[in-house]
Design a protein around this motif. Structure first.
Motif, mmCIF file in Angstrom:
data_model
loop_
_atom_site.group_PDB
_atom_site.id
_atom_site.type_symbol
_atom_site.label_atom_id
_atom_site.label_comp_id
_atom_site.label_asym_id
_atom_site.label_seq_id
_atom_site.Cartn_x
_atom_site.Cartn_y
_atom_site.Cartn_z
ATOM 1 N N ASP A 25 36.980 33.171 28.104
ATOM 2 C CA ASP A 25 38.421 33.235 28.342
ATOM 3 C C ASP A 25 38.831 32.066 29.239
ATOM 4 O O ASP A 25 38.505 32.051 30.427
ATOM 5 C CB ASP A 25 38.753 34.566 29.020
ATOM 6 C CG ASP A 25 40.247 34.778 29.177
ATOM 7 O OD1 ASP A 25 40.990 33.777 29.202
ATOM 8 O OD2 ASP A 25 40.674 35.938 29.291
ATOM 9 N N PRO A 26 39.571 31.076 28.704
ATOM 10 C CA PRO A 26 39.968 29.919 29.507
ATOM 11 C C PRO A 26 40.814 30.299 30.726
ATOM 12 O O PRO A 26 40.730 29.660 31.769
ATOM 13 C CB PRO A 26 40.777 29.060 28.526
ATOM 14 C CG PRO A 26 40.302 29.481 27.174
ATOM 15 C CD PRO A 26 40.006 30.948 27.301
ATOM 16 N N ALA A 27 41.626 31.331 30.584
ATOM 17 C CA ALA A 27 42.478 31.745 31.702
ATOM 18 C C ALA A 27 41.627 32.267 32.860
ATOM 19 O O ALA A 27 41.890 31.958 34.033
ATOM 20 C CB ALA A 27 43.466 32.809 31.244
ATOM 21 N N ILE A 32 39.036 31.573 38.147
ATOM 22 C CA ILE A 32 37.821 31.548 38.973
ATOM 23 C C ILE A 32 37.706 30.210 39.688
ATOM 24 O O ILE A 32 37.414 30.148 40.888
ATOM 25 C CB ILE A 32 36.576 31.790 38.094
ATOM 26 C CG1 ILE A 32 36.605 33.195 37.497
ATOM 27 C CG2 ILE A 32 35.306 31.582 38.901
ATOM 28 C CD1 ILE A 32 35.574 33.411 36.396
ATOM 29 N N LEU A 33 37.952 29.133 38.963
ATOM 30 C CA LEU A 33 37.844 27.798 39.543
ATOM 31 C C LEU A 33 38.872 27.595 40.656
ATOM 32 O O LEU A 33 38.569 27.022 41.711
ATOM 33 C CB LEU A 33 38.036 26.759 38.441
ATOM 34 C CG LEU A 33 37.485 25.350 38.666
ATOM 35 C CD1 LEU A 33 36.037 25.385 39.108
ATOM 36 C CD2 LEU A 33 37.652 24.533 37.390
ATOM 37 N N ALA A 34 40.085 28.085 40.450
ATOM 38 C CA ALA A 34 41.131 27.955 41.465
ATOM 39 C C ALA A 34 40.766 28.746 42.721
ATOM 40 O O ALA A 34 40.956 28.269 43.851
ATOM 41 C CB ALA A 34 42.467 28.436 40.906
ATOM 42 N N ALA A 35 40.242 29.941 42.543
ATOM 43 C CA ALA A 35 39.841 30.761 43.686
ATOM 44 C C ALA A 35 38.686 30.114 44.435
ATOM 45 O O ALA A 35 38.658 30.081 45.676
ATOM 46 C CB ALA A 35 39.450 32.160 43.215
ATOM 47 N N ALA A 36 37.717 29.591 43.681
ATOM 48 C CA ALA A 36 36.570 28.930 44.309
ATOM 49 C C ALA A 36 37.007 27.708 45.093
ATOM 50 O O ALA A 36 36.486 27.430 46.177
ATOM 51 C CB ALA A 36 35.553 28.539 43.241
ATOM 52 N N ASN A 49 31.262 32.816 48.407
ATOM 53 C CA ASN A 49 30.175 33.495 47.717
ATOM 54 C C ASN A 49 30.724 34.094 46.430
ATOM 55 O O ASN A 49 31.944 34.192 46.251
ATOM 56 C CB ASN A 49 29.535 34.566 48.602
ATOM 57 C CG ASN A 49 30.550 35.574 49.108
ATOM 58 O OD1 ASN A 49 31.053 36.404 48.353
ATOM 59 N ND2 ASN A 49 30.882 35.514 50.401
ATOM 60 N N ILE A 50 29.825 34.453 45.536
ATOM 61 C CA ILE A 50 30.247 34.928 44.220
ATOM 62 C C ILE A 50 31.141 36.159 44.315
ATOM 63 O O ILE A 50 32.154 36.278 43.616
ATOM 64 C CB ILE A 50 29.023 35.238 43.345
ATOM 65 C CG1 ILE A 50 28.234 33.954 43.056
ATOM 66 C CG2 ILE A 50 29.456 35.905 42.039
ATOM 67 C CD1 ILE A 50 28.977 32.934 42.229
ATOM 68 N N SER A 57 39.751 36.061 42.355
ATOM 69 C CA SER A 57 40.236 35.683 41.031
ATOM 70 C C SER A 57 40.504 36.888 40.132
ATOM 71 O O SER A 57 40.948 36.731 38.991
ATOM 72 C CB SER A 57 39.234 34.745 40.351
ATOM 73 O OG SER A 57 37.943 35.326 40.295
ATOM 74 N N GLY A 58 40.210 38.099 40.640
ATOM 75 C CA GLY A 58 40.506 39.308 39.882
ATOM 76 C C GLY A 58 39.584 39.561 38.710
ATOM 77 O O GLY A 58 39.998 40.167 37.705
ATOM 78 N N VAL A 59 38.329 39.091 38.819
ATOM 79 C CA VAL A 59 37.354 39.334 37.756
ATOM 80 C C VAL A 59 36.101 39.949 38.366
ATOM 81 O O VAL A 59 35.985 40.087 39.585
ATOM 82 C CB VAL A 59 36.989 38.019 37.016
ATOM 83 C CG1 VAL A 59 38.238 37.373 36.423
ATOM 84 C CG2 VAL A 59 36.274 37.049 37.946
ATOM 85 N N SER A 60 35.139 40.283 37.524
ATOM 86 C CA SER A 60 33.881 40.834 38.022
ATOM 87 C C SER A 60 32.909 39.715 38.377
ATOM 88 O O SER A 60 33.063 38.578 37.930
ATOM 89 C CB SER A 60 33.243 41.734 36.962
ATOM 90 O OG SER A 60 32.794 40.954 35.863
#
Length: 231
Positions: A25-27, A32-36, A49-50, A57-60
């Motif tokens: 999923d590109p979104a 994730i990249l923006a949050a990192a 950290n992960i 980023s609101g993902v697992s």
């Protein structure tokens, strides 16, 4: 934690496969990249950290791992993205003194805007505090950030020389000279708190002066007094 593979691609990370029959999923990748990136430039390695990236980023965590492999892969993706944004002016370097000058000025303004930012200062202070502890991080940032930027600029200067826009020269040395003129002693002052952050006008003046010096130093024979300064 092991040192990242020095032979890996230097392009920004593309989404990995999320599993058989499930395209990435590109979104989510972008989120994730923006949050990192936010956490990376926060100035605290403990915040990066992960689990924290997944939460921000609101993902697992599984999703983060599936896109970037591990923490080093994620940090490297952040560094490559930042470098790509700063060096975009070198993507299609135009021919001729006028085009070369303008592209170098655009590169310098983008680069110096970042190198005088709060993000950069926070990152450098974090790296200094971790020297001797997390050596892989400083190595990664230097190799895929500063060193790779120098090499990319050097490659473009070499191409300009091959076209005849510059005289033959040591392109790697020339690239370091230009980057050094742009930065001066600013980084030392910002890291120590000894000087204020320069404004955009001051940065552009410094960038333009550095470009003028380089173009004069490596102008083709007979053209050193005929540099086109129009933009």
């Amino acid at each position: 934690m092991p040192t990242p593979d020095a032979g890996a691609s230097d392009r920004p990370a593309a989404p990995r496969s999320a599993g058989r029959g499930r395209p990435p999923d590109p979104a989510k990748h972008a989120a994730i990249l923006a949050a990192a990136r936010r956490l990376f430039f926060s100035g605290s390695i403990q915040a990066l950290n992960i689990e924290a990236v997944a939460r921000a980023s609101g993902v697992s965590k599984v999703t983060v791992y599936s896109h970037f492999g591990d923490l080093q892969g994620l940090i490297r993706a952040v560094v490559l993205l930042q470098r790509s944004e700063m060096t975009a002016a070198l993507d299609d370097l135009p021919s001729g003194q006028r085009g070369l000058r303008q592209a170098l000025i655009e590169l310098g303004c983008a680069l110096m805007g970042f190198l005088s930012s709060d993000d950069y200062v926070a990152l450098q202070r974090m790296l200094a505090s971790l020297a001797g502890q997390e050596n892989w991080l400083g190595t990664l940032v230097y190799r895929d950030g500063a060193e790779a930027t120098r090499d990319r600029l050097a490659a473009r200067l070499a191409e300009a020389s091959a076209r005849g826009d510059l005289r033959a020269h040591d392109s790697r040395l020339a690239a370091e000279q230009l980057l050094g003129m742009w930065q001066g002693i600013q980084t030392t002052g910002l890291l120590s708190g000894g000087c204020p952050r320069p404004n955009a006008e001051e940065l552009r003046r410094r960038v333009e002066c550095g470009v003028e010096v380089l173009l004069r130093a490596y102008a083709p024979e007979g053209m050193d007094r005929k540099i086109d300064r129009s933009v």
